[in-house]
Scaffold this motif. Structure first.
Motif, mmCIF file in Angstrom:
data_model
loop_
_atom_site.group_PDB
_atom_site.id
_atom_site.type_symbol
_atom_site.label_atom_id
_atom_site.label_comp_id
_atom_site.label_asym_id
_atom_site.label_seq_id
_atom_site.Cartn_x
_atom_site.Cartn_y
_atom_site.Cartn_z
ATOM 1 N N GLU A 188 0.946 -0.999 0.217
ATOM 2 C CA GLU A 188 -0.023 -0.268 -0.248
ATOM 3 C C GLU A 188 1.083 1.582 0.165
ATOM 4 O OE1 GLU A 188 -3.627 0.112 -0.537
ATOM 5 O OE2 GLU A 188 -3.276 -2.190 -0.108
ATOM 6 N N GLY A 189 0.737 2.363 -0.576
ATOM 7 C CA GLY A 189 0.950 3.562 -0.349
ATOM 8 C C GLY A 189 -0.162 4.525 -0.486
ATOM 9 N N ILE A 190 1.161 5.905 0.739
ATOM 10 C CA ILE A 190 0.124 6.854 0.726
ATOM 11 C C ILE A 190 0.979 7.727 -0.440
ATOM 12 C CG2 ILE A 190 -1.002 9.125 2.448
ATOM 13 C CD1 ILE A 190 -1.356 6.289 4.288
ATOM 14 N N TYR A 191 0.177 8.912 -1.144
ATOM 15 C CA TYR A 191 0.479 10.118 -1.701
ATOM 16 C C TYR A 191 0.265 11.448 -1.246
ATOM 17 C CZ TYR A 191 3.679 6.197 -3.266
ATOM 18 O OH TYR A 191 4.971 4.877 -3.642
ATOM 19 N N ASP B 125 5.341 4.391 0.846
ATOM 20 C CA ASP B 125 4.861 2.348 0.731
ATOM 21 C C ASP B 125 5.085 1.947 2.206
ATOM 22 O OD1 ASP B 125 4.838 3.412 -1.574
ATOM 23 O OD2 ASP B 125 5.823 1.893 -2.572
ATOM 24 N N TYR B 126 3.469 0.841 2.607
ATOM 25 C CA TYR B 126 3.787 0.338 3.766
ATOM 26 C C TYR B 126 3.176 -0.905 3.891
ATOM 27 C CZ TYR B 126 -0.768 1.664 4.170
ATOM 28 O OH TYR B 126 -2.310 1.489 3.737
ATOM 29 N N ARG B 127 2.914 -1.422 5.354
ATOM 30 C CA ARG B 127 2.286 -2.269 4.737
ATOM 31 C C ARG B 127 2.311 -2.627 6.938
ATOM 32 N NH1 ARG B 127 6.362 -7.680 3.617
ATOM 33 N NH2 ARG B 127 8.112 -7.166 5.250
ATOM 34 N N THR B 128 1.880 -3.443 7.023
ATOM 35 C CA THR B 128 1.370 -3.871 8.779
ATOM 36 C C THR B 128 1.932 -5.567 8.528
ATOM 37 O OG1 THR B 128 -0.690 -4.724 8.576
ATOM 38 C CG2 THR B 128 -0.337 -2.246 9.124
#
Length: 66
Positions: free
Chosen positions: A1-4, A47-50
């Motif tokens: 996932e990503g946040i921009y 970009d991230y993940r859990t």
């Protein structure tokens, strides 16, 4: 996932760089030249993940068009 995010101000970019633990010379340069960057807008993202219920940021970036 990503946040921009787009249209980020220089002050917001400094906060982002500090939060993402960018090298201090990059942050210091932007802080010392803030007045020259104030009229510009930037894009930032990460970009991230859990994993096991914890947030892991795998990469981040910032962009500017001059």
């Amino acid at each position: 996932e990503g946040i921009y995010f787009s249209r980020v101000t220089a002050d917001q970019l400094i906060y982002f760089l500090q939060r993402m633990e960018y090298p201090e010379p990059i942050v210091q340069h932007l802080q010392s030249q803030r007045e020259q960057f104030n009229h510009l807008l930037f894009d930032v993202g990460f970009d991230y993940r859990t994993r096991d219920g914890q947030l892991e940021i795998s990469k981040s970036a910032y962009y500017g068009y001059f």
